[in-house]
Write a protein that holds these residues in place. Structure first.
Motif, PDB file in Angstrom:
ATOM      1  N   LYS A 112      41.231  35.842  45.873  1.00  0.00           N
ATOM      2  CA  LYS A 112      41.328  36.689  44.679  1.00  0.00           C
ATOM      3  C   LYS A 112      39.975  37.165  44.175  1.00  0.00           C
ATOM      4  O   LYS A 112      39.909  37.823  43.139  1.00  0.00           O
ATOM      5  N   ARG A 171      38.167  36.684  49.125  1.00  0.00           N
ATOM      6  CA  ARG A 171      38.999  37.657  49.840  1.00  0.00           C
ATOM      7  C   ARG A 171      38.151  38.560  50.721  1.00  0.00           C
ATOM      8  O   ARG A 171      38.594  38.980  51.790  1.00  0.00           O
ATOM      9  N   ASN A 181      31.572  49.604  44.698  1.00  0.00           N
ATOM     10  CA  ASN A 181      32.853  49.249  45.306  1.00  0.00           C
ATOM     11  C   ASN A 181      33.527  48.120  44.516  1.00  0.00           C
ATOM     12  O   ASN A 181      34.754  48.081  44.401  1.00  0.00           O
ATOM     13  N   ASP A 185      35.648  49.521  41.822  1.00  0.00           N
ATOM     14  CA  ASP A 185      36.926  50.035  42.343  1.00  0.00           C
ATOM     15  C   ASP A 185      37.922  48.897  42.562  1.00  0.00           C
ATOM     16  O   ASP A 185      39.096  48.996  42.213  1.00  0.00           O
ATOM     17  N   LEU A 186      37.428  47.819  43.165  1.00  0.00           N
ATOM     18  CA  LEU A 186      38.314  46.712  43.541  1.00  0.00           C
ATOM     19  C   LEU A 186      38.865  45.987  42.318  1.00  0.00           C
ATOM     20  O   LEU A 186      40.033  45.584  42.291  1.00  0.00           O
ATOM     21  N   SER A 194      41.397  48.357  40.625  1.00  0.00           N
ATOM     22  CA  SER A 194      42.662  48.507  41.350  1.00  0.00           C
ATOM     23  C   SER A 194      43.445  47.201  41.442  1.00  0.00           C
ATOM     24  O   SER A 194      44.563  47.183  41.947  1.00  0.00           O
ATOM     25  N   GLY A 195      42.853  46.104  40.959  1.00  0.00           N
ATOM     26  CA  GLY A 195      43.558  44.827  40.963  1.00  0.00           C
ATOM     27  C   GLY A 195      43.511  44.101  42.295  1.00  0.00           C
ATOM     28  O   GLY A 195      44.191  43.088  42.481  1.00  0.00           O
ATOM     29  N   GLU A 196      42.709  44.592  43.237  1.00  0.00           N
ATOM     30  CA  GLU A 196      42.612  43.914  44.534  1.00  0.00           C
ATOM     31  C   GLU A 196      41.922  42.561  44.388  1.00  0.00           C
ATOM     32  O   GLU A 196      42.178  41.643  45.157  1.00  0.00           O
ATOM     33  N   TYR A 198      39.188  55.251  52.256  1.00  0.00           N
ATOM     34  CA  TYR A 198      39.683  54.816  50.943  1.00  0.00           C
ATOM     35  C   TYR A 198      41.191  55.019  50.819  1.00  0.00           C
ATOM     36  O   TYR A 198      41.850  54.315  50.061  1.00  0.00           O
ATOM     37  N   LYS A 229      47.290  45.776  47.538  1.00  0.00           N
ATOM     38  CA  LYS A 229      48.318  44.929  46.905  1.00  0.00           C
ATOM     39  C   LYS A 229      49.402  45.763  46.238  1.00  0.00           C
ATOM     40  O   LYS A 229      50.565  45.391  46.217  1.00  0.00           O
ATOM     41  N   LYS A 239      36.284  39.679  54.950  1.00  0.00           N
ATOM     42  CA  LYS A 239      35.261  38.659  55.229  1.00  0.00           C
ATOM     43  C   LYS A 239      34.643  38.855  56.608  1.00  0.00           C
ATOM     44  O   LYS A 239      33.671  38.216  56.946  1.00  0.00           O
TER      45      LYS A 239
END
Lengths: 401, 299
Positions: free
Chosen positions: A203, A250, A258, A261-262, A265-267, B136, B144, B250
């Motif tokens: 997460k 993750r 970046n 953005d992540l 976006s909830g990633e 992108y 998700k 990763k």
């Protein structure tokens, strides 16, 4: 705070430098070029060109060839208005990592092509050794007198930019790098080790930043040193710490932009090393709930300064811009736009309460001296310690694991 | 005038014409040769020279011969593990592109005779979008809250979003195939279009089945295209570090990112150059190995 490291010994002696310049000059064009190389070497300790004294030069129709981080050109009012009023064109080229600056002004053809750039405090000794910044004329930046004393010559932070009485850069912004998190999803992590908990499995992200990760790793393991002198054994422990973190993470985040953005976006729900500016990157994507926190162990600290690279064209334009950047209005705009701290007390009063609350302006001296001091980049180190290349190699092994 | 004299007099204009043609060809080729020589060959030769001298870091060089840039690069365990990761992913991408691209090219070339150009145009259209935008875009498909997870949740097939779709080597593989499949199709279609249709008709007239026509005529004649498509995809995927950085999670590091570190972070051009030439060596070996496939089974 550990004693500030001495500038590393010069890799090329002055005699060697002249010899190399001489050989190169003879190879490409003979004596005139050699004389030019010698004269530029011998004048390296004099202030960067332009008009003498504090007289105002005519900069109308000139260009600022800027090479640094996006946002450090302060593309907002009042700098935009200043550029228009003075008929100055801003030509920015942005970097992805601090190493881009090093590469550009050593091998990448940047010398003589850019008149405005920046460097972070810890890089100062190496940059001065490599002859990247020119010595600046402080009389051309009178607005710098408005800065907090800690950033002026003799101040804890100012000492990184004023070496042996020569001013190489003017610090204009600073900040700390802890953890960014999605405040909607989680409470602020209080420790970096929180991210090792199962609740954070897959997460959070780790930013691809070998300097900040090494510093944060050292903080987390209780071995932080402001002089950045770590042994191989200590670096191995830091590497192991990040390998553990990576197992629970993750992804490796390629850039701070970046990360915004992540998070938006909830990633991911958290990212470290963080940067307060990521809050605004996420806000640009419509998410106002991304916050930045400094865990109890401490945070990597940075302080960036404007420099005029050696052999810069139109240096007067760069001086004028730098001077303008220290007006309270420009400082407040910069702090708001970048979500970073400013260096002029008058500007602090102009900040909105939320931006002002991000940094402990009442106790800057304490923060930069003991709580989160600026750290050196270990370009060259005494025997028994690891250097910057070892840091990067260690970080590469974390990424490869 | 004697017959011999007539022959000589007649040949002179022919020789002059040949010389003129040669001069014209040389003149036409000169700009391209200059560009290639100055912009490609000279820098490559300089890089090759740099790979054999000592790098002191931050752009400083010492002009003494050494092989250590190569031996250090080969001995480094990080380089070795990343090399395996990089080249295996590149080989997998190239193989999938060939497996998907070959039937598509065959169909476009031999079955869509009238709509062939339209189909090829549609293949090219996918290249009109910027590379980064397409990368992108995978966030919105594999993320998700992306299309796949949303569809699976709507169908009650999953309770929580699947996290490994994005930020994994599979995401990188999907993106690579998406980017390079159109190139593969174009290369293969070009190879197939050069096969005279009479050859296929003749093989059928001589009693060959459709499968035999394919294996005995089409496949051997398109082998150069196959080799070119495989090599093209393999080389470009091996050198890409943006896609793994954005989608690899990763496992984002590649050999190209290590080369970048050597050049930019360390300012050690000799080390970066040596690693680059080792990669070129691998490309050459792979190209030769793939080219040899035509020797087998009559290809």
């Amino acid at each position: 705070m550990q004693g500030r490291p001495e500038a590393p010994s010069i890799r090329f002696t002055r005699r060697e430098l002249l010899r190399h310049a001489g050989i190169a000059a003879l190879a490409v064009g003979g004596l005139p070029a050699l004389l030019e190389a010698c004269s530029s070497s011998s004048s390296s300790s004099s202030p960067a060109g332009g008009t003498s004294g504090s007289g105002t030069a005519d900069i109308s129709g000139t260009t600022l060839d800027f090479y640094s981080w996006q946002g450090y050109d302060i593309p907002v009012k009042p700098i935009k208005d200043w550029l228009k009023t003075n008929d100055v064109t801003m030509k920015p080229s942005y970097i992805n990592t601090h190493d881009d600056i090093t590469a550009k002004f050593t091998t990448g053809g940047g010398r003589g092509n850019y008149n405005l750039s920046t460097y972070e405090a810890g890089w100062g000794p190496l940059y001065i050794q490599l002859g990247i910044p020119s010595v600046l004329d402080t009389s051309k930046v009178p607005n710098f007198d408005k800065a907090y004393d800690v950033f002026k010559p003799g101040g804890t932070a100012g000492a990184w930019f004023n070496v042996n009485g020569n001013q190489y850069a003017f610090p204009f912004t600073w900040g700390v790098q802890g953890i960014n998190y999605q405040a909607d999803a989680i409470d602020a992590p209080t420790s970096y080790k929180d991210l090792l908990e199962p609740a954070f499995t897959n997460k959070f992200g780790i930013t691809d930043d070998p300097v900040a990760t090494t510093v944060i790793g050292a903080y987390s393991l209780g071995m932080y040193r402001a002089d950045s002198l770590y042994t191989q054994d200590q670096l191995d422990q830091i590497t192991q710490f990040w390998m553990q973190m990576k197992q629970n993470a993750r992804l490796i985040i390629p850039s701070y932009g970046n990360m915004g953005d992540l998070l938006a976006s909830g990633e991911i729900v958290a990212g470290t090393p963080g940067w307060a500016a990521v809050n605004s990157f996420a806000a640009d994507k419509g998410d106002d709930n991304v916050k930045h926190t400094v865990p109890k162990e401490g945070a990597a600290t940075f302080c960036d300064a404007y420099m005029i690279p050696a052999e810069a064209p139109e240096a007067d334009t760069a001086y004028a811009f730098i001077n303008e950047a220290f007006t309270p209005e420009a400082q407040a705009a910069e702090a708001t736009y970048l979500v970073q701290a400013c260096v002029v007390p008058e500007a602090v009063d102009m900040l909105d309460p939320a931006t002002k609350a991000l940094y402990p302006y009442d106790d800057i001296e304490q923060l930069l001296t003991t709580t989160a001091p600026l750290e050196a980049i270990p370009a060259q180190v005494p025997s028994g310690y690891v250097n910057y290349q070892d840091w990067v190699k260690a970080w590469e092994s974390v990424k490869a694991s | 005038m004697s017959a011999a004299a007539e022959t000589t007099a007649g040949a002179a204009p022919g020789v002059r014409a040949t010389k003129r043609r040669r001069r014209s060809v040389l003149l036409l080729a000169t700009p391209a040769l200059l560009v290639l020589g100055l912009a490609l060959l000279v820098p490559i030769l300089y890089l090759l020279y740099q790979s054999f001298i000592v790098g002191l870091g931050y752009g400083q060089l010492q002009n003494s011969f050494t092989l250590s840039n190569y031996t250090d690069a080969l001995k480094d365990p990080v380089n070795r593990s990343i090399a395996i990761r990089t080249f295996s992913l590149a080989a997998l991408t190239a193989t999938i592109c060939i497996l998907l691209g070959y039937p598509a090219s065959f169909f476009i070339t031999f079955r869509l005779r009238r709509a062939r150009n339209l189909a090829l145009f549609l293949v090219v259209v996918s290249l009109f979008t910027s590379y980064l935008v397409r990368l992108y875009a995978w966030y919105t498909v594999l993320g998700k809250d992306g299309l796949i997870n949303t569809a699976l949740k709507t169908l009650h097939l999953i309770d929580a979003p699947i996290g490994f779709l994005l930020f994994s080597k599979w995401a990188v593989l999907i993106a690579f195939v998406n980017v390079f499949l159109p190139f593969t199709i174009l290369i293969l279609a070009s190879a197939m279009q050069s096969i005279p249709s009479e050859l296929l008709e003749n093989s059928r007239d001589l009693g060959a089945s459709a499968f035999q026509s394919f294996t005995k005529v089409v496949l051997p004649l398109t082998t150069p295209g196959l080799v070119a498509a495989f090599a093209y995809t393999f080389v470009l995927t091996s050198g890409d570090y943006i896609t793994p950085a954005l989608l690899g999670g990763k496992q984002s590091q590649t050999l190209a990112s290590i080369v970048r570190d050597e050049f930019v972070t360390f300012g050690n051009q000799p080390a970066g150059a040596a690693l680059s030439f080792l990669m070129v060596l691998v490309f050459a070996v792979v190209y030769i190995a793939v080219s040899q496939t035509r020797r087998y089974k009559g290809l």
